[in-house]
Design a protein around this motif. Structure first.
Motif, PDB file in Angstrom:
ATOM      1  N   PHE A   1       0.747  -1.228   0.107  1.00 57.64           N
ATOM      2  CA  PHE A   1       0.140   0.002   0.050  1.00 57.64           C
ATOM      3  C   PHE A   1       0.970   1.207  -0.003  1.00 57.64           C
ATOM      4  O   PHE A   1       1.644   1.228   0.839  1.00 57.64           O
ATOM      5  CB  PHE A   1      -0.810   0.099   1.338  1.00 57.64           C
TER       6      PHE A   1
ATOM      7  N   GLY B   1       1.434   5.668  -1.593  1.00 61.80           N
ATOM      8  CA  GLY B   1       0.619   6.749  -2.144  1.00 61.80           C
ATOM      9  C   GLY B   1       0.435   6.600  -3.474  1.00 61.80           C
ATOM     10  O   GLY B   1       1.277   6.465  -4.442  1.00 61.80           O
TER      11      GLY B   1
ATOM     12  N   VAL C   1       0.037   6.106 -11.020  1.00 60.93           N
ATOM     13  CA  VAL C   1       0.294   7.380 -10.727  1.00 60.93           C
ATOM     14  C   VAL C   1       1.233   7.266  -9.278  1.00 60.93           C
ATOM     15  O   VAL C   1       1.010   6.199  -8.543  1.00 60.93           O
ATOM     16  CB  VAL C   1      -0.939   8.079 -10.097  1.00 60.93           C
TER      17      VAL C   1
ATOM     18  N   MET D   1       2.918   4.509  -6.463  1.00 58.69           N
ATOM     19  CA  MET D   1       2.428   3.069  -7.131  1.00 58.69           C
ATOM     20  C   MET D   1       2.900   2.791  -8.160  1.00 58.69           C
ATOM     21  O   MET D   1       3.626   1.669  -8.491  1.00 58.69           O
ATOM     22  CB  MET D   1       0.918   2.969  -6.866  1.00 58.69           C
TER      23      MET D   1
ATOM     24  N   MET E   1      -8.016  -3.229  -8.833  1.00 59.31           N
ATOM     25  CA  MET E   1      -8.680  -1.861  -9.128  1.00 59.31           C
ATOM     26  C   MET E   1     -10.088  -1.918  -9.211  1.00 59.31           C
ATOM     27  O   MET E   1     -10.640  -2.700 -10.029  1.00 59.31           O
ATOM     28  CB  MET E   1      -7.997  -1.303 -10.189  1.00 59.31           C
TER      29      MET E   1
ATOM     30  N   LEU F   1     -12.331   3.429 -10.329  1.00 62.25           N
ATOM     31  CA  LEU F   1     -10.892   3.957 -10.599  1.00 62.25           C
ATOM     32  C   LEU F   1     -10.449   3.661 -12.148  1.00 62.25           C
ATOM     33  O   LEU F   1      -9.766   4.576 -12.659  1.00 62.25           O
ATOM     34  CB  LEU F   1      -9.972   3.594  -9.812  1.00 62.25           C
TER      35      LEU F   1
ATOM     36  N   VAL G   1      -6.804   5.772 -14.218  1.00 61.81           N
ATOM     37  CA  VAL G   1      -5.599   5.973 -13.526  1.00 61.81           C
ATOM     38  C   VAL G   1      -5.072   4.289 -13.378  1.00 61.81           C
ATOM     39  O   VAL G   1      -4.029   4.114 -12.750  1.00 61.81           O
ATOM     40  CB  VAL G   1      -5.704   6.389 -11.937  1.00 61.81           C
TER      41      VAL G   1
ATOM     42  N   ARG H   1     -11.848  -4.596  -3.246  1.00 64.04           N
ATOM     43  CA  ARG H   1     -10.438  -4.399  -3.810  1.00 64.04           C
ATOM     44  C   ARG H   1      -9.542  -4.768  -2.412  1.00 64.04           C
ATOM     45  O   ARG H   1      -8.829  -5.857  -2.586  1.00 64.04           O
ATOM     46  CB  ARG H   1      -9.934  -3.176  -4.071  1.00 64.04           C
TER      47      ARG H   1
ATOM     48  N   GLY I   1       2.438   7.220   2.456  1.00 61.13           N
ATOM     49  CA  GLY I   1       0.876   7.597   1.565  1.00 61.13           C
ATOM     50  C   GLY I   1       0.087   8.315   2.166  1.00 61.13           C
ATOM     51  O   GLY I   1       0.057   8.877   3.237  1.00 61.13           O
ATOM     52  N   GLY I   2      -1.193   8.190   1.606  1.00 62.62           N
ATOM     53  CA  GLY I   2      -2.321   9.339   2.339  1.00 62.62           C
ATOM     54  C   GLY I   2      -3.482   8.539   2.816  1.00 62.62           C
ATOM     55  O   GLY I   2      -3.345   7.348   3.200  1.00 62.62           O
ATOM     56  N   LEU I   3      -4.559   8.890   2.790  1.00 61.11           N
ATOM     57  CA  LEU I   3      -5.805   8.375   3.362  1.00 61.11           C
ATOM     58  C   LEU I   3      -6.116   7.104   2.878  1.00 61.11           C
ATOM     59  O   LEU I   3      -6.418   5.978   3.707  1.00 61.11           O
ATOM     60  CB  LEU I   3      -7.062   9.462   3.132  1.00 61.11           C
ATOM     61  N   GLY I   4      -5.738   6.903   1.478  1.00 65.29           N
ATOM     62  CA  GLY I   4      -5.970   5.332   0.986  1.00 65.29           C
ATOM     63  C   GLY I   4      -5.208   4.668   1.605  1.00 65.29           C
ATOM     64  O   GLY I   4      -5.509   3.387   1.957  1.00 65.29           O
TER      65      GLY I   4
ATOM     66  N   GLU J   1      -6.084   1.290   3.982  1.00 60.70           N
ATOM     67  CA  GLU J   1      -5.672  -0.026   3.792  1.00 60.70           C
ATOM     68  C   GLU J   1      -4.922  -0.806   4.842  1.00 60.70           C
ATOM     69  O   GLU J   1      -5.017  -1.808   5.444  1.00 60.70           O
ATOM     70  CB  GLU J   1      -5.139  -0.105   2.444  1.00 60.70           C
TER      71      GLU J   1
HETATM   72  P1  AMP Z   1      -3.275   7.461  -1.079  1.00 62.27           P
HETATM   73  O1  AMP Z   1      -2.444   6.915   0.071  1.00 62.27           O
HETATM   74  O2  AMP Z   1      -4.614   8.362  -0.467  1.00 62.27           O
HETATM   75  O3  AMP Z   1      -2.578   8.213  -1.975  1.00 62.27           O
HETATM   76  O4  AMP Z   1      -4.052   6.086  -1.729  1.00 62.27           O
HETATM   77  C1  AMP Z   1      -3.227   5.080  -2.105  1.00 62.27           C
HETATM   78  C2  AMP Z   1      -3.734   3.723  -1.860  1.00 62.27           C
HETATM   79  O5  AMP Z   1      -5.102   3.766  -1.792  1.00 62.27           O
HETATM   80  C3  AMP Z   1      -3.220   2.724  -2.880  1.00 62.27           C
HETATM   81  O6  AMP Z   1      -2.552   1.845  -1.961  1.00 62.27           O
HETATM   82  C4  AMP Z   1      -4.517   2.318  -3.525  1.00 62.27           C
HETATM   83  O7  AMP Z   1      -4.651   0.918  -3.184  1.00 62.27           O
HETATM   84  C5  AMP Z   1      -5.648   3.226  -3.038  1.00 62.27           C
HETATM   85  N1  AMP Z   1      -5.713   4.560  -3.716  1.00 62.27           N
HETATM   86  C6  AMP Z   1      -6.207   5.508  -3.339  1.00 62.27           C
HETATM   87  N2  AMP Z   1      -6.429   6.537  -4.242  1.00 62.27           N
HETATM   88  C7  AMP Z   1      -6.307   5.814  -5.436  1.00 62.27           C
HETATM   89  C8  AMP Z   1      -6.084   6.063  -7.050  1.00 62.27           C
HETATM   90  N3  AMP Z   1      -6.536   7.532  -7.535  1.00 62.27           N
HETATM   91  N4  AMP Z   1      -5.716   5.257  -7.755  1.00 62.27           N
HETATM   92  C9  AMP Z   1      -5.314   4.351  -7.397  1.00 62.27           C
HETATM   93  N5  AMP Z   1      -5.526   3.785  -5.963  1.00 62.27           N
HETATM   94  C10 AMP Z   1      -5.754   4.501  -5.214  1.00 62.27           C
END
Ligand code: AMP
Length: 196
Positions: free
Chosen positions: A7, A9, A43, A46, A64, A68, A73, A90, A106-109, A113
């Protein structure tokens, strides 16, 4: 440990070192013939990780949600892409097909996870090792917050420590291999009793 889910950003982050380490992780996966499972995007960190492996013919599996993919992306050069119906599906599929999980900055995603996999271990839905690659102390404040949650008795100390934190990739992989997540018997019953 053949299939590792990462997991990280969908952004690159502010510092060059995040990219450098994502690339290094890909190189170490290649050296150890590890298959990368990840969110399938083209992006941010990743992409860096996936491209590093794909350039050297490594195995990269993306998972995915359809929504999305439609936002374009998706990485279109992966060894395999699983298209699923939702973010929840997912995570479920990534959990099912992976032997271990690593969170990079990374961020909220990424937080979502990571928290989901820690919760799966806590509830014994599965028991698979989880590691955090704490590049430049990126996760320090989150780890402090976890301590606070233990202090305030919302998280058990055993669960707070139910993952590995490392800033060296080789040591993280070694520790993940031998890590056994804690199995607290009757966890749900204990909680029920405490709630009375
Ligand atoms: P973030 O950390 O918010 O940038 O989100 C990245 C994580 O969340 C990755 O491990 C993805 O599985 C999922 N994710 C969140 N946003 C996206 C995006 N725009 N494209 C692909 N995966 C994403």
């Amino acid at each position: 440990m053949k299939n590792i889910c990462v997991f990280c950003g969908s952004s690159m982050g502010k510092r060059e070192i995040y990219k450098t380490k994502a690339k290094e992780l890909g190189e170490i996966f290649l050296k150890n013939k590890i298959t990368l499972i990840y969110g399938g995007a083209n992006v941010g960190l990743m992409r860096i990780l996936a491209d590093t492996m794909l350039k050297a013919d490594g195995n990269v599996i993306g998972v995915m949600p359809k929504s999305l993919i439609e936002k374009e992306v998706a990485h279109n050069k992966l060894t395999k892409m699983h298209i699923v119906g939702s973010m929840q599906e997912r995570k479920n599929l990534m959990a099912e097909i992976s032997d271990a999980f690593i969170a990079l900055p990374g961020g909220l995603g990424t937080f979502d996870e990571l928290a989901e996999m820690l919760t799966y271990n806590q509830l014994r839905i599965h028991d698979k090792p989880v590691g955090i690659l704490n590049i430049k102390g990126y996760f320090d404040n989150l780890l402090k917050f976890f301590d606070h949650a233990v202090e305030e008795r919302f998280v058990r100390e055993e669960h707070r420590n139910n993952f590995i934190v490392e800033n060296n990739i080789e040591s993280l992989l070694l520790k993940l291999k031998s890590f056994k997540p804690v199995k607290i018997g009757k966890w749900i019953d204990d909680i029920k009793e405490e709630s009375l």
